[in-house]
Design an enzyme around this catalytic site. Structure first.
Site, PDB file in Angstrom:
ATOM      1  N   ASN A  75       0.827  -1.209   0.000  1.00 37.64           N
ATOM      2  CA  ASN A  75       0.000   0.000   0.000  1.00 37.64           C
ATOM      3  C   ASN A  75       0.863   1.260   0.000  1.00 37.64           C
ATOM      4  O   ASN A  75       1.934   1.290   0.605  1.00 37.64           O
ATOM      5  CB  ASN A  75      -0.923   0.011   1.220  1.00 37.64           C
ATOM      6  N   VAL A  76       0.319   2.287  -0.656  1.00 39.43           N
ATOM      7  CA  VAL A  76       1.034   3.565  -0.722  1.00 39.43           C
ATOM      8  C   VAL A  76       0.363   4.595   0.183  1.00 39.43           C
ATOM      9  O   VAL A  76       0.735   5.762   0.176  1.00 39.43           O
ATOM     10  CB  VAL A  76       1.072   4.085  -2.186  1.00 39.43           C
ATOM     11  N   ASP A  77      -0.646   4.154   0.969  1.00 37.77           N
ATOM     12  CA  ASP A  77      -1.469   5.115   1.710  1.00 37.77           C
ATOM     13  C   ASP A  77      -0.866   5.601   3.028  1.00 37.77           C
ATOM     14  O   ASP A  77      -1.387   6.541   3.643  1.00 37.77           O
ATOM     15  CB  ASP A  77      -2.883   4.547   1.945  1.00 37.77           C
TER      16      ASP A  77
ATOM     17  N   CYS B 235       9.376  20.788  -9.714  1.00 36.21           N
ATOM     18  CA  CYS B 235      10.454  20.813  -8.719  1.00 36.21           C
ATOM     19  C   CYS B 235      11.250  22.119  -8.840  1.00 36.21           C
ATOM     20  O   CYS B 235      11.256  22.745  -9.913  1.00 36.21           O
ATOM     21  CB  CYS B 235      11.360  19.605  -8.982  1.00 36.21           C
TER      22      CYS B 235
ATOM     23  N   HIS C 263       5.751  -0.472  -2.703  1.00 31.09           N
ATOM     24  CA  HIS C 263       5.290   0.299  -3.870  1.00 31.09           C
ATOM     25  C   HIS C 263       5.352   1.805  -3.647  1.00 31.09           C
ATOM     26  O   HIS C 263       4.705   2.566  -4.361  1.00 31.09           O
ATOM     27  CB  HIS C 263       3.866  -0.131  -4.253  1.00 31.09           C
TER      28      HIS C 263
HETATM   29  P1  OAD Z   1      -6.243  -5.771  -4.758  1.00 30.43           P
HETATM   30  O1  OAD Z   1      -7.273  -4.714  -4.983  1.00 30.43           O
HETATM   31  O2  OAD Z   1      -5.739  -6.528  -5.921  1.00 30.43           O
HETATM   32  O3  OAD Z   1      -6.801  -6.829  -3.720  1.00 30.43           O
HETATM   33  C1  OAD Z   1      -7.435  -6.420  -2.550  1.00 30.43           C
HETATM   34  C2  OAD Z   1      -7.776  -7.653  -1.745  1.00 30.43           C
HETATM   35  O4  OAD Z   1      -8.345  -7.235  -0.519  1.00 30.43           O
HETATM   36  C3  OAD Z   1      -8.782  -8.595  -2.413  1.00 30.43           C
HETATM   37  O5  OAD Z   1      -8.279  -9.922  -2.382  1.00 30.43           O
HETATM   38  C4  OAD Z   1     -10.034  -8.462  -1.533  1.00 30.43           C
HETATM   39  O6  OAD Z   1     -10.750  -9.687  -1.427  1.00 30.43           O
HETATM   40  C5  OAD Z   1      -9.413  -8.105  -0.203  1.00 30.43           C
HETATM   41  N1  OAD Z   1     -10.299  -7.378   0.709  1.00 30.43           N
HETATM   42  C6  OAD Z   1     -11.325  -6.558   0.437  1.00 30.43           C
HETATM   43  N2  OAD Z   1     -11.866  -6.068   1.575  1.00 30.43           N
HETATM   44  C7  OAD Z   1     -11.152  -6.598   2.602  1.00 30.43           C
HETATM   45  C8  OAD Z   1     -11.200  -6.483   4.017  1.00 30.43           C
HETATM   46  N3  OAD Z   1     -12.104  -5.707   4.620  1.00 30.43           N
HETATM   47  N4  OAD Z   1     -10.290  -7.175   4.750  1.00 30.43           N
HETATM   48  C9  OAD Z   1      -9.365  -7.959   4.156  1.00 30.43           C
HETATM   49  N5  OAD Z   1      -9.271  -8.098   2.809  1.00 30.43           N
HETATM   50  C10 OAD Z   1     -10.143  -7.431   2.048  1.00 30.43           C
HETATM   51  O7  OAD Z   1      -5.055  -5.058  -3.942  1.00 30.43           O
HETATM   52  P2  OAD Z   1      -3.558  -5.535  -3.782  1.00 30.43           P
HETATM   53  O8  OAD Z   1      -3.467  -7.003  -3.644  1.00 30.43           O
HETATM   54  O9  OAD Z   1      -2.968  -4.693  -2.723  1.00 30.43           O
HETATM   55  O10 OAD Z   1       0.097  -1.872  -7.392  1.00 30.43           O
HETATM   56  O11 OAD Z   1      -2.973  -5.102  -5.173  1.00 30.43           O
HETATM   57  C11 OAD Z   1      -1.601  -5.238  -5.417  1.00 30.43           C
HETATM   58  C12 OAD Z   1      -1.121  -4.103  -6.258  1.00 30.43           C
HETATM   59  O12 OAD Z   1      -1.924  -4.000  -7.435  1.00 30.43           O
HETATM   60  C13 OAD Z   1      -1.228  -2.724  -5.638  1.00 30.43           C
HETATM   61  O13 OAD Z   1      -0.164  -2.432  -4.761  1.00 30.43           O
HETATM   62  C14 OAD Z   1      -1.222  -1.837  -6.820  1.00 30.43           C
HETATM   63  C15 OAD Z   1      -2.215  -2.582  -7.673  1.00 30.43           C
HETATM   64  O14 OAD Z   1      -2.192  -2.362  -9.025  1.00 30.43           O
HETATM   65  C16 OAD Z   1       0.636  -0.809  -7.988  1.00 30.43           C
HETATM   66  O15 OAD Z   1       0.039   0.245  -8.070  1.00 30.43           O
HETATM   67  C17 OAD Z   1       2.015  -1.051  -8.493  1.00 30.43           C
END
Ligand code: OAD
Length: 248
Positions: free
Chosen positions: A106-108, A151, A123
């Site tokens: 996460n970037v948040d 910048c 990331h």
């Molecule tokens: P995703 O959006 O791909 O996946 C989010 C996951 O969180 C899913 O598997 C959901 O089922 C789960 N989820 C939803 N609500 C939830 C909750 N309340 N508790 C627990 N889990 C929950 O996000 P990431 O896996 O983080 O990259 O995605 C990976 C990367 O893809 C990100 O860092 C970003 C994105 O494109 C870049 O920007 C490089």
């Protein structure tokens, strides 16, 4: 059986000392930060190629910045939830008795806002910027006066995040890889496991150490010791509480 009670019992019995929490967008979902995939995910509404690649930024930096400013404003309004707080509290409680690494896609910045210290941001961070010439990097918490911001050195500023097609910060990734391969509890929290190389860190975790926390099925479920189909805010606090209790 994949129940929270069984996972807690196993933690109390095995007393893991080296804990890695590997988080994705799902850990912040209950804080109101949109995820990327799934029915309400960002990539349903927007195309990553238009907004999250170096080519997109070269083509239309204003559009990219407007989208990032919109995301930054949503995150500014968000507060860390029970999962972020529990992870931070566990790291502090374990200080001298164990090792706790927080590896996030996460970037948040919500883990740091909750008080986590050893955080590896694979990331990048949406509240940091760097100049496109790659000479300057600094925090920019408030909205920029002009979009796209420039910048002092004259080149455009961009969010200091990893876009598709870009490499992950190498030192951060090596630290995360080292922690993962030495883990005796590898918590996977709220990630779809769709994006590499980040998702590959779970393959470095020793066999039988993965606990996957996600309301939906994930690729980690097949190899996890426990696949808990709960939300992060519901399952993370009792799980990390068990870790702290086991080492007390
Ligand atoms: P995703 O959006 O791909 O996946 C989010 C996951 O969180 C899913 O598997 C959901 O089922 C789960 N989820 C939803 N609500 C939830 C909750 N309340 N508790 C627990 N889990 C929950 O996000 P990431 O896996 O983080 O990259 O995605 C990976 C990367 O893809 C990100 O860092 C970003 C994105 O494109 C870049 O920007 C490089």
């Amino acid at each position: 059986m994949n129940t929270l009670d069984n996972a807690i019992r196993w933690i109390l019995e095995t007393r893991p000392r080296r804990i890695v929490a590997f988080t994705g967008a799902g850990v912040s979902a209950e804080s109101g930060v949109p995820t990327f995939r799934g029915a309400t995910g960002l990539w349903k509404e927007y195309r990553a190629e238009d907004l999250a690649t170096p080519e997109a930024f070269r083509r239309d930096p204003r559009l990219v910045w407007e989208w990032y400013e919109w995301r930054r404003s949503k995150i500014r309004e968000a507060e860390p939830n029970a999962a972020h707080h529990a992870l931070a509290a566990a790291e502090i409680a374990l200080e001298s008795r164990g090792r706790f690494d927080l590896v996030t896609q996460n970037v948040d910045g919500l883990h740091v806002r909750a008080g986590s210290r050893r955080v590896h941001e694979l990331h990048g961070n949406i509240f940091r910027v760097r100049c496109a010439a790659n000479r300057h990097r600094f925090d920019m918490l408030e909205p920029p006066g002009e979009i796209p911001p420039v910048c002092d050195c004259g080149s455009l500023l961009r969010p200091d995040v990893v876009w598709f097609g870009e490499a992950l910060p190498s030192e951060t990734f090596s630290q995360a890889a080292e922690a993962s391969s030495g883990a005796d509890l590898f918590l996977v929290i709220g990630t779809s496991g769709a994006v590499y190389p980040a998702a590959g860190l779970a393959q470095l975790a020793p066999r039988g150490t993965i606990v996957d926390i996600n309301p939906d099925e994930t690729p980690f479920g097949r190899v996890a010791r426990f696949a808990l189909r709960d939300t992060a805010a519901a399952a993370v606090p009792p799980i990390v509480q068990a870790v702290v209790e086991a080492l007390s």
